[in-house]
Design a protein around this motif. Structure first.
Motif, PDB file in Angstrom:
ATOM      1  N   THR C  36       0.825  -1.219   0.000  1.00 17.53           N
ATOM      2  CA  THR C  36       0.000   0.000   0.000  1.00 17.53           C
ATOM      3  C   THR C  36       0.857   1.265   0.000  1.00 17.53           C
ATOM      4  O   THR C  36       0.424   2.303  -0.478  1.00 17.53           O
ATOM      5  CB  THR C  36      -0.965   0.006   1.206  1.00 17.53           C
ATOM      6  OG1 THR C  36      -0.193  -0.166   2.402  1.00 17.53           O
ATOM      7  CG2 THR C  36      -1.980  -1.117   1.097  1.00 17.53           C
ATOM      8  N   SER C  37       2.077   1.176   0.560  1.00 18.15           N
ATOM      9  CA  SER C  37       2.999   2.315   0.537  1.00 18.15           C
ATOM     10  C   SER C  37       4.421   1.800   0.443  1.00 18.15           C
ATOM     11  O   SER C  37       4.776   0.823   1.115  1.00 18.15           O
ATOM     12  CB  SER C  37       2.876   3.157   1.810  1.00 18.15           C
ATOM     13  OG  SER C  37       1.609   3.753   1.905  1.00 18.15           O
ATOM     14  N   GLY C  66       2.050  -2.995   3.758  1.00 17.61           N
ATOM     15  CA  GLY C  66       0.837  -3.313   3.006  1.00 17.61           C
ATOM     16  C   GLY C  66      -0.070  -4.249   3.768  1.00 17.61           C
ATOM     17  O   GLY C  66      -0.166  -4.203   4.999  1.00 17.61           O
ATOM     18  N   ASP C 147      -0.692   4.459   7.214  1.00 19.81           N
ATOM     19  CA  ASP C 147       0.545   4.129   6.493  1.00 19.81           C
ATOM     20  C   ASP C 147       1.606   5.211   6.713  1.00 19.81           C
ATOM     21  O   ASP C 147       2.779   4.900   6.955  1.00 19.81           O
ATOM     22  CB  ASP C 147       0.274   4.024   4.980  1.00 19.81           C
ATOM     23  CG  ASP C 147      -0.215   2.638   4.577  1.00 19.81           C
ATOM     24  OD1 ASP C 147      -0.729   1.904   5.441  1.00 19.81           O
ATOM     25  OD2 ASP C 147      -0.073   2.300   3.382  1.00 19.81           O
ATOM     26  N   GLU C 148       1.184   6.494   6.643  1.00 23.70           N
ATOM     27  CA  GLU C 148       2.157   7.578   6.791  1.00 23.70           C
ATOM     28  C   GLU C 148       2.766   7.587   8.200  1.00 23.70           C
ATOM     29  O   GLU C 148       3.923   7.935   8.384  1.00 23.70           O
ATOM     30  CB  GLU C 148       1.510   8.950   6.535  1.00 23.70           C
ATOM     31  CG  GLU C 148       1.084   9.169   5.091  1.00 23.70           C
ATOM     32  CD  GLU C 148      -0.242   8.492   4.801  1.00 23.70           C
ATOM     33  OE1 GLU C 148      -1.190   8.652   5.594  1.00 23.70           O
ATOM     34  OE2 GLU C 148      -0.329   7.768   3.784  1.00 23.70           O
ATOM     35  N   ILE C 323       3.831  12.235  -1.386  1.00 24.23           N
ATOM     36  CA  ILE C 323       3.196  10.928  -1.572  1.00 24.23           C
ATOM     37  C   ILE C 323       2.673  10.907  -3.003  1.00 24.23           C
ATOM     38  O   ILE C 323       1.805  11.712  -3.365  1.00 24.23           O
ATOM     39  CB  ILE C 323       2.046  10.712  -0.577  1.00 24.23           C
ATOM     40  CG1 ILE C 323       2.588  10.805   0.864  1.00 24.23           C
ATOM     41  CG2 ILE C 323       1.374   9.352  -0.809  1.00 24.23           C
ATOM     42  CD1 ILE C 323       1.545  10.661   1.945  1.00 24.23           C
ATOM     43  N   PRO C 325       1.539   8.509  -6.631  1.00 22.83           N
ATOM     44  CA  PRO C 325       1.146   7.164  -7.084  1.00 22.83           C
ATOM     45  C   PRO C 325       2.351   6.436  -7.694  1.00 22.83           C
ATOM     46  O   PRO C 325       3.248   7.074  -8.258  1.00 22.83           O
ATOM     47  CB  PRO C 325       0.071   7.431  -8.153  1.00 22.83           C
ATOM     48  CG  PRO C 325       0.140   8.875  -8.466  1.00 22.83           C
ATOM     49  CD  PRO C 325       0.824   9.572  -7.341  1.00 22.83           C
ATOM     50  N   THR C 349       2.534   5.095  -3.829  1.00 27.96           N
ATOM     51  CA  THR C 349       1.362   4.302  -3.474  1.00 27.96           C
ATOM     52  C   THR C 349       0.856   3.524  -4.673  1.00 27.96           C
ATOM     53  O   THR C 349       0.314   4.092  -5.604  1.00 27.96           O
ATOM     54  CB  THR C 349       0.234   5.194  -2.910  1.00 27.96           C
ATOM     55  OG1 THR C 349      -0.011   6.249  -3.849  1.00 27.96           O
ATOM     56  CG2 THR C 349       0.640   5.826  -1.592  1.00 27.96           C
ATOM     57  N   SER C 352      -3.029   3.401  -6.980  1.00 29.28           N
ATOM     58  CA  SER C 352      -3.774   4.661  -6.906  1.00 29.28           C
ATOM     59  C   SER C 352      -3.624   5.428  -8.210  1.00 29.28           C
ATOM     60  O   SER C 352      -2.859   5.053  -9.081  1.00 29.28           O
ATOM     61  CB  SER C 352      -3.291   5.516  -5.738  1.00 29.28           C
ATOM     62  OG  SER C 352      -1.915   5.771  -5.834  1.00 29.28           O
TER      63      SER C 352
END
Lengths: 352, 352, 352, 352
Positions: C36-37, C66, C147-148, C323, C325, C349, C352
């Protein structure tokens, strides 16, 4: 598959030699170890006397070593024929309890030959043992060392090391160990690793004090003198920097408090059944640190201690008083229970 | 030579304002300090209530600071006019007791305004004080700091630091402090220096819990919930890594044991009059380390703490509940004794 | 099985977005994680610039987190759907190299998306990743954290913690960190866990110094003043107790030596390509301790740091500058390489 | 008042026996000590060879012990007739430099018989010495110990202890000491206090290696083998956990780096005149900690070491190669300078 000989629990006062089924690999992380030496621990005596209960039929013994007979498919790092020392307990290393390092927190973990609360796996006073999670339960024995050299590295020596480490001994410190049974003697051996000026070993039994002296301690016979008073005399009236309790009675606990100087550490490794009363106003005015517990870091100590034995810096051989064939196991329990013939640490040898 | 005002002990319940002789330099290592702020300590209350006895006529007070008025011939490093914080006790630094660092071991040492066993030198709730061994009893106050900024650095804050240090707090640890009096609050402040994830402050009085919260602690009101149970709930059911006892009662001692997790440290800084019973079998199975004592390294802590106050990292100002002129000292003792008006730490200011 | 998007190494200066095959479980101890990141690390830039070489076709990225997509048969403790942070490296935990804790000593171990010497497993700048030895490579993310919140706990924050820990910071100490890149800023955050009176952050770029200030450090702009001289002025002329090097150049190494006081610690965490000359006669006369190395205890730090983030004691969010994509990955590399638009830490990410 | 014999500096290569005035008490904190034994230190040789300069007419010697002859009015704790060991340096303990524990920071402090930068007080290779701040410069010698027993406790042994302590040796560690001069041999003795499995002593001279072996070390003859290679062979190919440099040359510095394993400590106690180049990329990849400096905590070590000598745990007697009357001092310097007759540590005895 066949059968083998083993010391089996059959009720209070009855740990008897029986012919039982040989263990087999059940999980791919198991190993089968052919036992060559297996010692009787003080906690085995607690089972014998009925202080703890284990399931009838349990094979007793958690201090043992031998030769790898067979390994499961997922065992890396160990192969049949290698001489290994077996850690008294085992754990999966993967579950939440293990990852959080919670003592006894592993759902699949346990101690060999022990009460059900700690898992009821069969123990090592037998010809063969099934060892779970072999990759972290086994430790290879250096070629140059005999069974007798490393027998106490399974349990007694790391427990003594834990006691010494908790004492936070500094070079030049004086140390008193109350108790010259196997754990107390091992604590005395390990105290020497931290550069003390003097180590005192206190006991009531002359044959145990002789071993303490042989290991470099100054023996204090508590049956003839007040131990704390004598220790104060021998430390310029100050008392010791570190006192280690290795018996588990209120009397020895208070002996430690009295033998310890202003600003000192007390390390408790004896197993207590009773409470003790702490005189808080005295404790606070005299700066005391008391540490107690189970040696949960034992697996980390074993490689260090094996190395010190290999280098000739540690010798626990004088603590082994008897080596008997496994088939004389019943007599061995009686000797140890009644402290006959100078029994200190009795080792049983299967197959002999 | 002249006279001055001072709070003088005249029997149980009587610490009264009197006009007494001003002190003079007696030894070449003495200094005379003109007091600007002087706090009432919990142990002064013990004298007030008759728990300890001091000689009649003793001026009370060991938490004080002021301005150097005069120095003896051998005092190096301090000159008249300098603002100084005075260490509560003093010692020669040269005798055998001092060289061996025996607590209270100095033949010429003592504590200001205290029971005779600890030397009966007059204390600091007065206009002037004679300070022995000035070179090691005085600490210079940085210019940027007010009396209120550093008032608690005399005694409460280093005692709290000692408590936190004995807890051996590691980054990420959870900490519970039982007691939100001045020492307990200072222990909470100091616990924050070691990077804990959470600090809990336990007390029965709402106004003290409010100060704990203001200082960054999570308040636990022991009058409304069972503190240990609540703390376990707030620590994923595990209990804290470190519990600090800052009251001195069996109830809070057991609270600490119950709030602390497997493998944890208990640090005792409360002053106990009673004994406590240690449940050894539980203690040993749960790996506990208990440390207790007097903060004998206090002189080492003071410069560190002054630096942290100067840098704005520590703020003990919220703990001072009242600042009253010395001439209202009698009322101040009553307020503190009866916990009136939210009394937490009361400071007396001579000459105002 | 299907395909997915990923940032693939295709030669110096070319890390490009491609459509590649989705990974599958190969060993029963594997897990598949849906990313996810995924952050770009300074060491990814070394690959981009050709300082290190990796096999063409390698998917880059070792800082990622993730959701567990699938687990192998032997994975305990993790199930599909759980949010997890992935440790940058992996090891079997069973072989001799692992048991002896030899850094990079595991025959089956490696680092995600890295040079072949360290194992060439595909990295995390992709939709999915195969994670070996999942039970010890994954760490569960607390529900309350985004996530951040935890992105930097994969690598930067534990590396900063290692740097701070090696500095052996004591309460009241002053600390200077040379470098305000992600590792330097994380070292500053972690230094605060040890109760310093002051933390200085040194850099040449204003936008990085602003983040340092936001995180509680005193910024020192090395483009305008001599950093060591300025730090000495701000520490009563003494210099700092602890200096941390987080760049990896001789200039910043000597800056550390000059900023550090008599009897001080230097902790090196920057990656050097050059040698430095140690002026031994000065070093010996000024009591210095220099520690350097790779953060091999990183897995032990992660749970502690997650706990501190969860408790709100640590906030690395200000270090994330962008951040983007995953499909803008190529632009992200260019921005980071050329320090465009205030690039500090860029997170990609997928999906996205 | 009268005269006495002393070794006086008269220029490079000239430290000569002269008849000089006997010292007298100048300050009330002084004592006069009648010297009974005084050793020649390696740093005295530096003066002899002209590496350092001292004022002409300075009496040399900072390693000495004797009997208190007379004490000033303010000296507490020591009386004429007591046997005392004299600390090589002295400080007032009251000024700002002392209170802040700045090395060499005392305005009134110095080292006996040393270069002017460190105070030029006359040294101990003489019949009598004036000792400033006697209460902290003198240490009582236990009755049971001879001059030879404690001669090295003045300087060599605490310096060796400092080296060992900086190495942070853990039980089971392997240790290599590069250098078997008096400091290196004392470092080997002190390393043994921390429970190592093996201690290696490296030198080029056979007579020094013999003493190393006698003290329990494994001798490595650097004139016959590559020391680091040989040490790796004897440590299962891994190298030592701790390497101590006790010579002060780039060659031995690099020897230490090469003999030390991954994640290890290097402790530097040799006095360097040259710089060394640190290969940072290797250092960082192999986790090294390098500590260097002067043993400023020496006064704290002396009581600990006296206690260990008294208890028979430490024996430095084999390091003393010659005991000569003070009147043969000139020949002694020549022997030591040219390493004649197996000169290792030469002690001069006044009045004989």
């Amino acid at each position: 598959m066949g059968t083998m000989k083993a010391m089996v629990y059959r009720g209070v006062g009855k740990i008897v030699l029986e012919e039982v089924a040989r263990p087999e690999i059940l999980e791919p992380t198991d190993a089968i170890v052919k036992v060559t030496s297996s010692a009787i621990c003080g906690s085995d005596l607690h089972i014998y006397r009925g202080d703890y209960s284990v399931d009838e039929g349990t094979i007793i013994g958690h201090e043992f070593l031998g030769i790898v007979e067979e390994v499961g498919d997922h065992v890396a790092g160990f192969a049949p024929g290698e001489r290994v020392l077996v850690h008294p307990g085992f754990r999966c290393g993967m579950c939440e309890g293990c990852l959080k390092e919670i003592p006894m927190g592993c759902a699949k973990g346990g101690i060999f030959g022990n009460p059900t609360a700690y898992g009821s796996l069969h123990g090592g006073q037998a010809d063969f043992v099934r060892v779970p999670f072999a990759h972290q339960t086994l430790h290879r024995i250096p070629d140059s060392l005999s069974d007798e050299d490393v027998m106490l590295v399974t349990d007694m020596l790391p427990t003594g090391y834990f006691a010494a480490e908790n004492g936070d001994i500094k070079p030049g410190d004086t140390v008193a160990v109350f108790g010259c049974g196997p754990v107390g003697l091992c604590a005395q051996i390990c105290a020497q690793l931290f550069g003390p000026s003097k180590v005192f070993g206190v006991d009531l039994l002359e044959y145990r004090l002789k071993v303490a002296e042989q290991l470099g301690s100054i023996p204090i016979d508590g049956s003839k003198v007040d131990a704390a008073t004598r220790i104060r005399e021998l430390t310029d009236g100050l008392g010791v920097n570190v006192a280690i309790e290795a018996i588990g009675t209120p009397a020895t606990f208070y002996g430690c408090l009295q033998a310890a100087r202003l600003t000192s550490n007390i390390s408790i490794v004896g197993i207590f059944s009773d409470s003790v009363e702490l005189p808080m106003s005295v404790m606070c005015a005299t700066n005391k640190r008391i540490t107690m517990g189970l040696p949960i870091k034992l697996p980390e100590y074993i490689p260090v201690l094996l190395e010190l034995v290999r280098a000739g810096r540690i010798n626990t051989r004088p603590i082994i008083s008897h080596i008997l064939p496994l088939i004389e196991g019943e007599r061995a329990y009686e000797m140890f229970d009644k402290k006959l013939d100078g029994a200190l640490k009795i080792v049983l040898t299967p197959g002999s």
